[in-house]
Scaffold this active site. Sequence first.
Site, PDB file in Angstrom:
ATOM      1  N   CYS A 193       3.231  -4.526   6.826  1.00 43.63           N
ATOM      2  CA  CYS A 193       2.895  -4.424   5.408  1.00 43.63           C
ATOM      3  C   CYS A 193       4.055  -3.818   4.624  1.00 43.63           C
ATOM      4  O   CYS A 193       5.021  -3.310   5.182  1.00 43.63           O
ATOM      5  CB  CYS A 193       1.641  -3.580   5.226  1.00 43.63           C
ATOM      6  SG  CYS A 193       0.127  -4.378   5.829  1.00 43.63           S
TER       7      CYS A 193
ATOM      8  N   HIS B 211       0.818  -1.207   0.000  1.00 40.99           N
ATOM      9  CA  HIS B 211       0.000   0.000   0.000  1.00 40.99           C
ATOM     10  C   HIS B 211       0.853   1.260   0.000  1.00 40.99           C
ATOM     11  O   HIS B 211       2.088   1.205   0.038  1.00 40.99           O
ATOM     12  CB  HIS B 211      -0.953  -0.005   1.198  1.00 40.99           C
ATOM     13  CG  HIS B 211      -0.268  -0.025   2.539  1.00 40.99           C
ATOM     14  ND1 HIS B 211       0.346   1.082   3.072  1.00 40.99           N
ATOM     15  CD2 HIS B 211      -0.126  -1.024   3.467  1.00 40.99           C
ATOM     16  CE1 HIS B 211       0.842   0.787   4.264  1.00 40.99           C
ATOM     17  NE2 HIS B 211       0.582  -0.489   4.527  1.00 40.99           N
TER      18      HIS B 211
END
Length: 305
Positions: free
Chosen positions: A204, A188
């Site tokens: 992440c 992301h």
Amino acid sequence: MIKHIAIVSALVLSANLACASNFYQISPNTRLVGEESVYKLDANGTTTLEYVASEYKLGLSNMIEANPSVDPIVPLKGTQLLIPNRLILPDTVHTGIIVNSAEMRLYYYHNGGVEVFPIGIGQLGKSTPINWVTKVERKRANPTWTPTAATRAEYAAMGEPLPAVVPAGPDNPMGLFAMYVGRLFAIHGTNADFGIGLRVSHGCVRLRNEDNEHLFNIVPVGTRVEFINRPIKYTIDSLGNIYIEVHQPLSRSQSEYENFEKDAPFSFTQEDLAFFKTPGINQDILKQALTERSGRPVLLNPPEF
């Protein structure tokens, strides 16, 4: 007519990729790609390493490794910076997305080549996976973020309480686009202007927003994704040239993390140890490369005169 439009579209895509500084054509003769360059800081202005890294699609760690004597926060005016955009492709399948946490780079193989992006990864104790094959399960524009109970407690302790769900928008830490890999992780964007090339996330993979949007638009759901942890990469090209590229290994303790210890020990694999014994390698150069950890390809068998 439709066939003509398709051909033109393909040519435009190829032209755009060829112009992109982070797209490299793959050769069967070598895994060494790219070129190094030099950037001279303005003698009269103020420039940070993060700004230069962003301009050349590098992470802050890449710039620090290649320029160890330069202050990363306030580099001296007029300093010449080495831009380490020459690299060895990881020795793994050249399919889909490869995330090499140790060098904080993401590789996306497509259209006969590879695009390389700098990334931010998980903080110590909140690590990004390092030995895992999965796929892009789904994609979402304008993602929300549902922090875990532990994350909410962590932020509350810092005086920054989080809601149960952080709404979509520019203030969302996930940015404006997310690709979900497996069930617990995502690739992301970010709501910060720093952190790429550092251990900053909760596990992440974080990209600069323009890189993240670009990947989001071209990576299809179902794409293979492999996570690896290889601080040492090496290759022998078709001419017999032997190269090694050494990065700082991921920190395993708070001391290593805080001090960016240059002497943190490697965990050599059997493949590494076998490579070190390759006939023709100058052992002095090899030892220096393993000590300096510059993140730059080093020729291990230069001509001797």
